[in-house]
Design a protein around this motif. Structure first.
Motif, PDB file in Angstrom:
ATOM      1  N   UNK A 295       0.808  -1.221   0.000  1.00 28.79           N
ATOM      2  CA  UNK A 295       0.000   0.000   0.000  1.00 28.79           C
ATOM      3  C   UNK A 295       0.844   1.275   0.000  1.00 28.79           C
ATOM      4  N   UNK A 296       2.091   1.161   0.447  1.00 30.19           N
ATOM      5  CA  UNK A 296       2.963   2.327   0.472  1.00 30.19           C
ATOM      6  C   UNK A 296       3.388   2.689   1.877  1.00 30.19           C
ATOM      7  N   UNK A 297       4.687   2.909   2.058  1.00 32.85           N
ATOM      8  CA  UNK A 297       5.252   3.198   3.373  1.00 32.85           C
ATOM      9  C   UNK A 297       5.323   4.708   3.591  1.00 32.85           C
ATOM     10  N   UNK A 298       5.736   5.101   4.797  1.00 29.10           N
ATOM     11  CA  UNK A 298       5.879   6.524   5.101  1.00 29.10           C
ATOM     12  C   UNK A 298       6.919   7.173   4.188  1.00 29.10           C
ATOM     13  N   UNK A 299       6.613   8.367   3.740  1.00 22.26           N
ATOM     14  CA  UNK A 299       7.545   9.112   2.893  1.00 22.26           C
ATOM     15  C   UNK A 299       8.447   9.956   3.798  1.00 22.26           C
ATOM     16  N   UNK A 300       9.649   9.475   4.040  1.00 23.24           N
ATOM     17  CA  UNK A 300      10.585  10.171   4.923  1.00 23.24           C
ATOM     18  C   UNK A 300      11.858  10.497   4.152  1.00 23.24           C
ATOM     19  N   UNK A 301      12.588  11.486   4.651  1.00 19.78           N
ATOM     20  CA  UNK A 301      13.756  11.981   3.921  1.00 19.78           C
ATOM     21  C   UNK A 301      14.812  10.908   3.710  1.00 19.78           C
ATOM     22  N   UNK A 302      15.055  10.091   4.739  1.00 16.09           N
ATOM     23  CA  UNK A 302      16.106   9.081   4.625  1.00 16.09           C
ATOM     24  C   UNK A 302      15.540   7.693   4.333  1.00 16.09           C
ATOM     25  N   UNK A 303      14.413   7.645   3.644  1.00 10.99           N
ATOM     26  CA  UNK A 303      13.833   6.364   3.244  1.00 10.99           C
ATOM     27  C   UNK A 303      14.838   5.584   2.410  1.00 10.99           C
ATOM     28  N   UNK A 304      14.856   4.283   2.589  1.00  4.97           N
ATOM     29  CA  UNK A 304      15.807   3.450   1.863  1.00  4.97           C
ATOM     30  C   UNK A 304      15.640   3.647   0.356  1.00  4.97           C
ATOM     31  N   UNK A 305      16.756   3.784  -0.376  1.00  5.80           N
ATOM     32  CA  UNK A 305      16.699   4.031  -1.828  1.00  5.80           C
ATOM     33  C   UNK A 305      15.887   3.000  -2.593  1.00  5.80           C
ATOM     34  N   UNK A 306      15.914   1.749  -2.141  1.00  8.02           N
ATOM     35  CA  UNK A 306      15.163   0.712  -2.859  1.00  8.02           C
ATOM     36  C   UNK A 306      13.681   1.055  -2.884  1.00  8.02           C
ATOM     37  N   UNK A 307      13.171   1.574  -1.772  1.00 12.08           N
ATOM     38  CA  UNK A 307      11.764   1.950  -1.714  1.00 12.08           C
ATOM     39  C   UNK A 307      11.504   3.259  -2.459  1.00 12.08           C
ATOM     40  N   UNK A 308      12.419   4.203  -2.329  1.00 12.30           N
ATOM     41  CA  UNK A 308      12.255   5.477  -3.038  1.00 12.30           C
ATOM     42  C   UNK A 308      12.165   5.267  -4.542  1.00 12.30           C
ATOM     43  N   UNK A 309      12.978   4.369  -5.040  1.00 13.22           N
ATOM     44  CA  UNK A 309      13.002   4.102  -6.478  1.00 13.22           C
ATOM     45  C   UNK A 309      11.750   3.384  -6.961  1.00 13.22           C
ATOM     46  N   UNK A 310      10.944   2.888  -6.008  1.00 15.22           N
ATOM     47  CA  UNK A 310       9.712   2.163  -6.366  1.00 15.22           C
ATOM     48  C   UNK A 310       8.475   2.858  -5.804  1.00 15.22           C
ATOM     49  N   UNK A 311       8.542   4.208  -5.783  1.00 21.06           N
ATOM     50  CA  UNK A 311       7.393   5.003  -5.331  1.00 21.06           C
ATOM     51  C   UNK A 311       6.961   4.647  -3.905  1.00 21.06           C
ATOM     52  N   UNK A 312       7.957   4.409  -3.049  1.00 16.12           N
ATOM     53  CA  UNK A 312       7.729   4.177  -1.616  1.00 16.12           C
ATOM     54  C   UNK A 312       6.918   2.906  -1.331  1.00 16.12           C
ATOM     55  N   UNK A 313       7.054   1.909  -2.183  1.00 17.34           N
ATOM     56  CA  UNK A 313       6.307   0.670  -1.939  1.00 17.34           C
ATOM     57  C   UNK A 313       7.014  -0.512  -2.577  1.00 17.34           C
ATOM     58  N   UNK A 314       6.596  -1.685  -2.138  1.00 15.56           N
ATOM     59  CA  UNK A 314       6.970  -2.931  -2.803  1.00 15.56           C
ATOM     60  C   UNK A 314       5.673  -3.532  -3.319  1.00 15.56           C
ATOM     61  N   UNK A 315       5.380  -3.358  -4.591  1.00 17.32           N
ATOM     62  CA  UNK A 315       4.091  -3.852  -5.120  1.00 17.32           C
ATOM     63  C   UNK A 315       4.017  -5.372  -5.093  1.00 17.32           C
ATOM     64  N   UNK A 316       2.922  -5.856  -4.537  1.00 15.94           N
ATOM     65  CA  UNK A 316       2.715  -7.298  -4.418  1.00 15.94           C
ATOM     66  C   UNK A 316       1.261  -7.625  -4.716  1.00 15.94           C
ATOM     67  N   UNK A 317       1.032  -8.614  -5.543  1.00 19.05           N
ATOM     68  CA  UNK A 317      -0.331  -9.088  -5.773  1.00 19.05           C
ATOM     69  C   UNK A 317      -0.764  -9.933  -4.581  1.00 19.05           C
ATOM     70  N   UNK A 318      -2.055 -10.187  -4.475  1.00 14.16           N
ATOM     71  CA  UNK A 318      -2.553 -11.020  -3.367  1.00 14.16           C
ATOM     72  C   UNK A 318      -1.958 -12.432  -3.465  1.00 14.16           C
ATOM     73  N   UNK A 319      -1.818 -12.931  -4.672  1.00 13.46           N
ATOM     74  CA  UNK A 319      -1.229 -14.259  -4.851  1.00 13.46           C
ATOM     75  C   UNK A 319       0.229 -14.266  -4.413  1.00 13.46           C
ATOM     76  N   UNK A 320       0.951 -13.205  -4.751  1.00  8.89           N
ATOM     77  CA  UNK A 320       2.363 -13.120  -4.355  1.00  8.89           C
ATOM     78  C   UNK A 320       2.516 -13.066  -2.831  1.00  8.89           C
ATOM     79  N   UNK A 321       1.607 -12.397  -2.171  1.00  5.13           N
ATOM     80  CA  UNK A 321       1.649 -12.346  -0.705  1.00  5.13           C
ATOM     81  C   UNK A 321       1.469 -13.745  -0.116  1.00  5.13           C
ATOM     82  N   UNK A 322       0.485 -14.475  -0.653  1.00 10.33           N
ATOM     83  CA  UNK A 322       0.269 -15.852  -0.186  1.00 10.33           C
ATOM     84  C   UNK A 322       1.518 -16.702  -0.414  1.00 10.33           C
TER      85      UNK A 322
END
Length: 339
Positions: A295-322
């Motif tokens: 859904x998206x994490x907090x937008x903070x100044x020192x957010x990890x680059x991996x998340x920043x480069x992916x619009x502050x999220x790790x997109x996962x489908x419901x199947x991928x979560x399972x």
């Protein structure tokens, strides 16, 4: 005269024997063999300078489970570090004497022999320095090392065990720290279903687990790398903030603004048994963690680059979560947690 000479001879022999006995007193305390599991990194340096021994580990395990370490004799290390929870507990934050609530979630105690730093913020770099922290912390055991030693000195069993573990040195603060660390060095978890599959030791993934392993490699392995399932780095991944004004994450140690709310990447081994998750138990389930990333994490100044480069999220489908959860469950080591 003959009787006098005989007496002198007997006295000399007795004195020699007594002196010899004193000099030759020693304790047999063999080192225990620890093996580096398949694919694991080498042991940290402290394992080699404080090698686990038969009596050192026995003493450390006894101390680990002894409530005498707390000022009111109500809790032990094992009160919070429970084996069936991978030596963690199910509380959002650690609970000490008199129900006092600590700052953070109780971290699991597993594979300490391979870790470079300890605790959420890495404030401990040598495991032998860790046992004193809960002993003296107000929200944990609220005691002192002198108080603990005084209690132990009243117990003949402890006196004997300390002498056996540390070659007659008796009860010392250093012996307490070293023996507990030795015991914790033996807590190696490396026999999960995942390990059996990787070692080709008879295990096989289900289709869902195999798909989860692929998702993990695509979206998680950047932080949860190596066979420890952590790269041991410190990162701000935008989790909800601890409302306690004492919290600052890694910045509490370094004093650097860029380390604000950075925490050590936790290992995923036995993750199914260590809920709740996050530095202060923000998430009750693994699904809740994955939903938050999606859904998206907090937008903070020192957010990890991996998340920043992916619009502050790790997109996962419901199947991928399972699938991810199914894979993470393969990291459970039933032998280690005693189930």
């Amino acid at each position: 005269m003959k009787n006098l000479i005989r007496s002198l001879i007997l006295f000399a022999l007795f004195s020699a024997c007594s002196s010899e006995d004193t000099v030759l007193v020693s304790y047999e305390n063999p080192e225990l063999e620890l093996n580096v599991p398949f694919g694991f990194p080498d042991f940290n340096n402290s394992v080699y300078t404080n090698k686990p021994t038969k009596y050192g580990v026995a003493l450390g395990e006894k101390l680990f489970h002894d409530t005498k370490l707390s000022t009111d004799n109500s809790i032990s290390c094992a009160s919070c570090h429970i084996q069936e929870n991978a030596f963690a507990d199910h509380n959002a934050k650690g609970i000490g004497i008199e129900g006092r609530i600590g700052l953070r979630n109780t971290p699991p105690v597993q594979n300490m022999a391979f870790m470079k730093v300890f605790n959420w913020d890495g404030n401990i770099r040598v495991l032998e320095n860790q046992p004193l922290v809960p002993i003296i912390t107000h929200f944990e055991m609220d005691s002192s090392i002198l108080e603990v030693m005084g209690k132990l000195e009243e117990d003949p069993e402890y006196i004997e065990l300390f002498n056996k573990a540390f070659n007659g040195e008796g009860i010392t603060a250093d012996g307490i720290y070293k023996s507990i660390a030795q015991f914790e060095y033996t807590l190696i978890s490396a026999n999960s279903k995942y390990d059996q599959v990787i070692r080709e030791a008879g295990g096989t993934f289900t289709e869902t687990e195999a798909l989860g392993y692929q998702v993990f490699q695509d979206k998680c392995i950047s932080c949860h790398s190596s066979e420890l399932f952590t790269d041991q780095s410190f990162r701000n991944i935008g989790f909800p903030l601890n409302p306690d004004h004492e919290e600052a994450g890694r910045a509490r140690v370094t004093g650097l603004a860029e380390d604000f709310m950075r925490f050590r990447v936790p290992s995923l081994r036995n993750i199914a048994h260590t809920a709740p998750y996050g530095s202060f138990g923000q998430f009750e389930t693994l699904r809740a963690v994955l939903d938050y990333f999606d859904n998206g994490v907090l937008d903070v100044e020192n957010l990890d680059p991996i998340l920043k480069e992916n619009n502050n999220r790790i997109p996962l489908s419901e199947a991928e979560k399972d699938q991810l959860i199914a894979f993470m469950q393969t990291l459970s080591d039933s032998e280690f947690i005693g189930k």
